[in-house]
Design an enzyme around this catalytic site. Structure first.
Site, PDB file in Angstrom:
ATOM      1  N   PHE A 238       0.930  -1.080   0.077  1.00 44.28           N
ATOM      2  CA  PHE A 238       0.056   0.046  -0.017  1.00 44.28           C
ATOM      3  C   PHE A 238       0.875   1.363  -0.072  1.00 44.28           C
ATOM      4  CE2 PHE A 238      -1.269  -1.455   4.654  1.00 44.28           C
ATOM      5  CZ  PHE A 238      -0.195  -1.019   5.133  1.00 44.28           C
ATOM      6  N   HIS A 256      -1.011   2.248  13.247  1.00 45.02           N
ATOM      7  CA  HIS A 256      -0.191   2.315  14.891  1.00 45.02           C
ATOM      8  C   HIS A 256       1.046   1.703  14.552  1.00 45.02           C
ATOM      9  CE1 HIS A 256      -1.698  -1.918  16.516  1.00 45.02           C
ATOM     10  NE2 HIS A 256      -1.337  -1.870  15.416  1.00 45.02           N
ATOM     11  N   ASP A 257       1.175   0.969  13.276  1.00 49.90           N
ATOM     12  CA  ASP A 257       2.564   0.432  12.941  1.00 49.90           C
ATOM     13  C   ASP A 257       3.359   1.503  12.431  1.00 49.90           C
ATOM     14  OD1 ASP A 257       1.558  -2.235  13.655  1.00 49.90           O
ATOM     15  OD2 ASP A 257       1.036  -2.591  11.400  1.00 49.90           O
ATOM     16  N   GLN A 307       8.200  -3.248  18.997  1.00 48.94           N
ATOM     17  CA  GLN A 307       7.883  -4.149  17.970  1.00 48.94           C
ATOM     18  C   GLN A 307       7.254  -3.655  16.406  1.00 48.94           C
ATOM     19  OE1 GLN A 307       4.781  -7.363  19.757  1.00 48.94           O
ATOM     20  NE2 GLN A 307       5.917  -8.207  18.292  1.00 48.94           N
TER      21      GLN A 307
HETATM   22  N1  SAM Z   1      -6.097  -5.258   9.967  1.00 45.40           N
HETATM   23  C1  SAM Z   1      -5.651  -6.479  10.517  1.00 45.40           C
HETATM   24  C2  SAM Z   1      -6.241  -6.746  11.774  1.00 45.40           C
HETATM   25  O1  SAM Z   1      -6.539  -5.701  12.353  1.00 45.40           O
HETATM   26  O2  SAM Z   1      -6.341  -7.742  12.289  1.00 45.40           O
HETATM   27  C3  SAM Z   1      -4.253  -6.558  10.428  1.00 45.40           C
HETATM   28  C4  SAM Z   1      -3.086  -5.738  11.308  1.00 45.40           C
HETATM   29  S1  SAM Z   1      -1.605  -6.073  11.137  1.00 45.40           S
HETATM   30  C5  SAM Z   1      -1.123  -5.433  12.577  1.00 45.40           C
HETATM   31  C6  SAM Z   1      -1.126  -4.978   9.882  1.00 45.40           C
HETATM   32  C7  SAM Z   1      -1.344  -5.463   8.374  1.00 45.40           C
HETATM   33  O3  SAM Z   1      -0.693  -4.709   7.583  1.00 45.40           O
HETATM   34  C8  SAM Z   1      -0.576  -6.915   8.193  1.00 45.40           C
HETATM   35  O4  SAM Z   1      -1.482  -7.977   7.622  1.00 45.40           O
HETATM   36  C9  SAM Z   1       0.292  -6.626   7.210  1.00 45.40           C
HETATM   37  O5  SAM Z   1       0.745  -7.588   6.184  1.00 45.40           O
HETATM   38  C10 SAM Z   1      -0.236  -5.441   6.368  1.00 45.40           C
HETATM   39  N2  SAM Z   1       0.918  -4.646   5.631  1.00 45.40           N
HETATM   40  C11 SAM Z   1       1.962  -4.098   6.273  1.00 45.40           C
HETATM   41  N3  SAM Z   1       2.774  -3.507   5.525  1.00 45.40           N
HETATM   42  C12 SAM Z   1       1.901  -3.493   4.227  1.00 45.40           C
HETATM   43  C13 SAM Z   1       2.037  -2.987   3.233  1.00 45.40           C
HETATM   44  N4  SAM Z   1       3.395  -2.236   2.703  1.00 45.40           N
HETATM   45  N5  SAM Z   1       0.968  -3.223   2.204  1.00 45.40           N
HETATM   46  C14 SAM Z   1       0.079  -3.834   2.238  1.00 45.40           C
HETATM   47  N6  SAM Z   1      -0.064  -4.521   3.640  1.00 45.40           N
HETATM   48  C15 SAM Z   1       0.885  -4.272   4.612  1.00 45.40           C
HETATM   49  C1  ASE Z   2       0.975  -4.835  15.699  1.00 46.21           C
HETATM   50  C2  ASE Z   2      -0.005  -5.095  16.512  1.00 46.21           C
HETATM   51  C3  ASE Z   2       0.701  -5.806  17.506  1.00 46.21           C
HETATM   52  C4  ASE Z   2       2.256  -5.079  15.304  1.00 46.21           C
HETATM   53  C5  ASE Z   2       2.860  -6.120  16.337  1.00 46.21           C
HETATM   54  C6  ASE Z   2       2.106  -6.214  17.449  1.00 46.21           C
HETATM   55  C7  ASE Z   2       0.337  -6.345  18.769  1.00 46.21           C
HETATM   56  C8  ASE Z   2       1.218  -6.950  19.608  1.00 46.21           C
HETATM   57  N1  ASE Z   2       2.227  -6.934  18.693  1.00 46.21           N
HETATM   58  O1  ASE Z   2       0.267  -4.054  14.607  1.00 46.21           O
HETATM   59  C9  ASE Z   2      -0.862  -6.172  19.390  1.00 46.21           C
HETATM   60  C10 ASE Z   2      -0.884  -5.080  20.460  1.00 46.21           C
HETATM   61  N2  ASE Z   2      -2.033  -4.853  20.994  1.00 46.21           N
HETATM   62  C11 ASE Z   2      -2.876  -5.773  21.699  1.00 46.21           C
HETATM   63  C12 ASE Z   2      -4.301  -5.452  22.085  1.00 46.21           C
HETATM   64  O2  ASE Z   2      -2.396  -6.823  22.355  1.00 46.21           O
END
Ligand code: SAM
Ligand code: ASE
Length: 346
Positions: A238, A256-257, A307
């Site tokens: 993305f 938040h990432d 993380q």
């Molecule tokens: N939205 C989901 C949830 O709340 O369960 C997943 C959240 S996870 C913390 C962040 C997601 O962003 C992951 O599935 C990851 O693979 C995706 N992601 C990270 N960088 C990305 C990128 N450059 N393009 C598309 N997706 C990406």
């Molecule tokens: C991310 C979320 C998390 C990436 C790494 C992570 C969590 C742990 N490691 O996007 C979840 C944090 N939040 C809770 C409620 O546990």
């Protein structure tokens, strides 16, 4: 200092000190399969029987079980032949692998990955960055390259993400009436737990899960049922690739990432792709404006420090990001659960 303070301060400090001992006891009982075995067994089992079935030492198992009794994760009954253990309601419901509300993978992710990263919390605070290099010896230049450092780790992370939504997915999806949005794109939708909640609550909507190619492949193979015709997939990055046109973009635990500049880059792109009258739904844990409020969200912000490249934010901070990208009519809904929802319109 008053005498009550003299008494209470050490208590609370000991309770904090024990925090990780408590969580490790619970995680270890999960990992060894104690709750699964007790679910399958006809009735309560002795410690020796559990140790034998699970291939552990008798002395280790007895102490683990007794600690679980102390945590109310197991019940015990003393008979003339000795002590017999059984699951409590909470452990049957949440700690067994087969339960629909299972948090097994969630807790395994904490016990292994999160725990290893938090071992370097001091370094994280000193450096102001995540600790994948110290904890796992992998480069953190590419954040998700580090998070998905092996296929096994990717599967664990995806299970972990989905298990949350089995408990509080409905709350965030129902926070706003999303029925006017029929074409939904879940950006970084990963294993699709939230997408599944979405289509079950809104019968006229279809959801496209947009994620990195290896994640989409895994989601199709292991997480989203094939017969689910209202969920489709799109592979891409993305930050670099085009994103599909939609009425509503969901960004759940994505912003938040990332640091503010990356969030801005992503939100500007979302605004451009969004149909007029469409919107963006941000799903995150919110910090209170005045720095009071739940310890939980503050701990998650520390989690993001060790993380990721991001942090948890206040409603004002999300408002600024969304407004700068062009979104308007921004509404914030606290759900009272772990994750809250923010809706912005184009
Ligand atoms: N939205 C989901 C949830 O709340 O369960 C997943 C959240 S996870 C913390 C962040 C997601 O962003 C992951 O599935 C990851 O693979 C995706 N992601 C990270 N960088 C990305 C990128 N450059 N393009 C598309 N997706 C990406
Ligand atoms: C991310 C979320 C998390 C990436 C790494 C992570 C969590 C742990 N490691 O996007 C979840 C944090 N939040 C809770 C409620 O546990």
């Amino acid at each position: 200092m008053s005498s009550t303070e003299d008494l209470n301060y050490p208590q609370i400090l000991l309770q904090y000190r024990n925090g990780f001992l408590v969580s490790k006891v619970m995680f270890t009982a999960c990992e060894l399969g104690v709750f699964d075995l007790l679910l399958e067994s006809e009735g309560p089992l002795s410690s020796d029987a559990i140790a034998e079935r699970l291939g552990t030492s008798a002395t280790g198992m007895e102490r683990l079980l007794d600690a679980c009794v102390g945590l109310k994760l197991l019940g015990v009954e003393i008979k003339s032949e000795g002590a017999f253990y059984q699951n409590t309601e909470i452990s049957s419901l949440y700690l067994t692998k087969s339960s629909p509300k299972s948090q097994y993978h969630h807790f395994m992710y904490y016990s292994k990955t999160v725990y290893s990263c938090w071992n370097y919390l001091t370094d994280a605070v000193r450096d102001g960055r995540n600790q994948y290099e110290r904890a796992f010896g992998v480069s953190s230049k590419d954040l998700f390259g580090a998070i998905y450092r092996s296929e096994e780790e990717m599967i664990k992370f995806m299970h972990f993400l989905n298990e949350y939504w089995s408990i509080c997915g409905k709350d965030v999806i129902a926070a706003f009436d999303l029925s006017p949005f029929t074409l939904i794109c879940d950006l970084g939708g990963g294993p699709g737990g939230l997408a599944q909640e979405c289509i079950s609550l809104y019968p006229n909507s279809t959801v496209t899960i947009y994620d990195l190619p290896e994640v989409v492949r895994m989601a199709k193979e292991r997480f989203v049922p094939l017969e689910e015709r209202r969920i489709t997939f799109r592979e891409g990055d993305f930050f670099k690739d085009p994103i599909p046109e939609a009425d509503l973009y969901v960004l759940a635990r994505v912003l938040h990432d990332w640091a503010d500049d990356k969030c801005m880059q992503l939100l500007a792109k979302v605004y451009k792709a969004c149909k007029p009258g469409g919107g963006v739904l941000v799903v995150e844990t919110l910090l209170n404006e005045d720095k009071t409020g739940t310890l939980e969200s503050k701990l998650y912000s520390m989690m993001m420090l060790v993380q990721t490249e991001g942090k948890e934010r206040t409603p004002t901070e999300y408002n600024k990001l969304l407004t700068a990208a062009g979104f308007r009519e921004i509404q914030v809904k606290k759900t009272g659960k772990l994750y809250d929802a923010i809706l912005g319109r184009k």
